[in-house]
Design an enzyme around this catalytic site. Structure first.
Site, short mmCIF file in Angstrom:
data_model
loop_
_atom_site.label_atom_id
_atom_site.label_comp_id
_atom_site.label_asym_id
_atom_site.label_seq_id
_atom_site.Cartn_x
_atom_site.Cartn_y
_atom_site.Cartn_z
N GLY A 89 0.83 -1.21 0.00
CA GLY A 89 0.00 0.00 0.00
C GLY A 89 0.87 1.25 0.00
O GLY A 89 1.82 1.35 0.77
N THR A 142 17.93 8.29 -3.33
CA THR A 142 18.55 8.66 -4.61
C THR A 142 19.72 9.62 -4.41
O THR A 142 20.84 9.38 -4.89
CB THR A 142 17.49 9.32 -5.53
N ARG A 143 19.45 10.67 -3.67
CA ARG A 143 20.50 11.71 -3.53
C ARG A 143 21.65 11.24 -2.65
O ARG A 143 22.81 11.57 -2.91
CB ARG A 143 19.86 12.98 -2.97
N GLY A 157 5.07 -7.40 3.94
CA GLY A 157 5.18 -8.17 2.70
C GLY A 157 6.45 -7.75 1.94
O GLY A 157 7.17 -8.58 1.38
N THR A 203 4.18 2.52 5.60
CA THR A 203 2.75 2.14 5.52
C THR A 203 1.97 3.05 6.46
O THR A 203 2.47 3.39 7.53
CB THR A 203 2.51 0.66 5.90
N ASP A 258 -0.34 2.22 8.25
CA ASP A 258 -0.94 1.45 9.34
C ASP A 258 -0.18 1.50 10.67
O ASP A 258 -0.75 1.18 11.71
CB ASP A 258 -1.08 -0.03 8.93
N MET A 285 -8.84 2.63 8.54
CA MET A 285 -7.96 1.55 8.06
C MET A 285 -6.97 1.11 9.14
O MET A 285 -6.94 1.68 10.23
CB MET A 285 -7.19 2.02 6.82
N GLN A 318 -7.62 8.04 3.18
CA GLN A 318 -6.59 8.06 4.25
C GLN A 318 -5.18 7.88 3.70
O GLN A 318 -4.20 8.17 4.38
CB GLN A 318 -6.83 6.91 5.24
O1 F6P Z 1 -1.67 -1.31 4.34
C1 F6P Z 1 -2.34 -0.15 3.99
C2 F6P Z 1 -3.80 -0.40 3.77
O2 F6P Z 1 -4.40 0.81 3.38
C3 F6P Z 1 -4.55 -1.04 4.95
O3 F6P Z 1 -4.88 -0.10 5.95
C4 F6P Z 1 -5.73 -1.63 4.26
O4 F6P Z 1 -6.21 -2.73 5.02
C5 F6P Z 1 -5.16 -2.09 2.95
O5 F6P Z 1 -3.97 -1.33 2.74
C6 F6P Z 1 -6.06 -1.87 1.76
O6 F6P Z 1 -5.45 -2.45 0.66
P1 F6P Z 1 -5.77 -2.10 -0.87
O7 F6P Z 1 -5.21 -0.77 -1.18
O8 F6P Z 1 -5.11 -3.17 -1.62
O9 F6P Z 1 -7.26 -2.07 -0.98
#
Ligand code: F6P
Length: 354
Positions: free
Chosen positions: A14, A27-28, A107, A128, A130, A172, A256
């Site tokens: 994400g 990069t820099r 991941g 991320t 999250d 999220m 978000q």
């Molecule tokens: O990991 C970031 C995130 O936005 C999570 O909060 C959410 O569960 C997931 O990705 C949504 O994934 P996608 O963008 O693949 O719908």
């Protein structure tokens, strides 16, 4: 110092505001150290499909303030196969990519670990919205996403106040309650609901009825996504039935994830990006750049992935028993500290909100 001809940089999973400042810094910093930089588009998919571009310093001009990721992103299933991995390694060899900085979540780090094990040294950066990487107190994008949530919920509150309503806002987090907890604190949510902390619906209803009797007009419930199926939508209906307070449901969804990065995400992206290149050029690999107790540091990716699995309760008893005693002790300390932090934040909001 290890000799690097070229460093690759990619963003995967994400997207998160702050990835661009990190790409700019990588990069820099690499160019300043005399190393060429290869931008790998679309995460690991770009590595498999040879979607690369040689980056000059000016290729990252003016991206510090941009949301999303200039390198694009992907969740690449093929990379999890030996065939996909072999193609990725071939791309690295053909293009003289001697090391990679991979920006993303767990991941992404699994991919970085697998590449390192097969001879392509990688360093990860936590990126991320999250904040769900247990090895780091902070992930790039979290602050911007939080500020977006707060702005959106403030707007919902305005209309809730006018109409004496309640709003259940779904936030999220991919199983991590940090976005819901900290935006809940910042908007003074009547209730925060996350997987980590038991939710007492009757207590919440009683709290709302008492506050309504005392004259409170608006109510905000900040609920993490994926509680169980349509839990949050159904909850909004139950609140209305049980309290008589008109209740709406709002899913903030991908709004978000967008937007110009805040100061914090620009600064963290820059500092972490620089650190990642420094580590790679020192000859280090299989590390993830983290923020621990206010300091930018690094942690072994394999340990970080195990810690994450352990913290999220996804490890089997056999896997737990196989952890080296010193590692287990360290993991227990980090888990205890993290749980205590969110439980205290939750308790404080519960006490000071009505
Ligand atoms: O990991 C970031 C995130 O936005 C999570 O909060 C959410 O569960 C997931 O990705 C949504 O994934 P996608 O963008 O693949 O719908």
């Amino acid at each position: 110092m290890a000799k690097f001809r070229r460093i690759g940089v990619l963003t995967s999973g994400g997207d998160a505001p702050g990835m661009n400042p990190a790409v700019r810094a990588v990069t820099r910093a690499a160019i300043a150290a005399g190393t060429e930089v290869i931008a790998i588009n679309r995460g690991y998919s770009g590595l498999i499909q040879d979607d690369l571009k040689l980056f000059r310093s000016t290729d990252v001009s003016n991206i510090i303030s941009l949301g999303g990721t200039k390198l694009y992103s992907d969740r690449c299933l093929e990379f999890k196969t030996e065939e996909g991995m072999a193609k990725a390694i071939a791309t690295c060899k053909e293009n003289h990519i001697d090391g990679i900085v991979a920006i993303g979540g767990d991941g992404t780090f699994r991919g970085a670990r697998d590449l390192t094990e097969r001879g392509v040294p990688c360093i990860g950066i936590t990126g991320t919205i999250d904040n769900d990487i247990s090895s780091s107190d902070y992930t790039i994008g979290f602050d911007t996403a939080l500020n977006t949530c707060v702005q959106m919920i403030d707007r919902l509150r305005d209309t809730c106040e006018s109409h004496a309503r309640c709003d259940v806002v779904e936030i999220m987090g991919n199983g991590c309650g940090d976005l819901a907890i900290y935006s809940g604190i910042a908007v003074g949510a009547t209730q925060i609901i996350t997987k980590e902390i038991p939710f007492d619906e009757d207590k919440m209803i009683a709290k709302m009825l008492k506050a309504r009797a005392e004259g409170k007009r608006n109510f905000i419930v900040c609920a993490s996504e994926n509680m169980t199926g349509e839990f949050n939508e159904a909850l909004a209906k139950r609140i209305q039935e049980k309290t008589g307070i008109e209740t709406k449901f709002a899913r903030l969804a991908h709004v978000q994830r967008g937007g110009s990065p805040t100061y914090r995400d620009r600064a963290m992206g820059t500092l972490m990006g620089y650190k990642a290149v420094e580590l790679l050029l020192e000859g280090k690999s299989n590390l993830v750049v983290v923020l621990r107790n206010g300091k930018i540091d690094s942690m072994d990716i394999s340990f970080a992935l195990d810690l994450d699995k352990y913290y999220k309760g996804k490890m089997s008893a056999e896997e737990i028993a196989a952890i080296a005693p010193d590692d287990k002790k360290r993991m227990d300390e980090i888990v205890k500290e993290k749980r205590a932090t969110i439980e205290r934040a939750y308790m404080i909001n519960d006490t000071v909100s009505i």
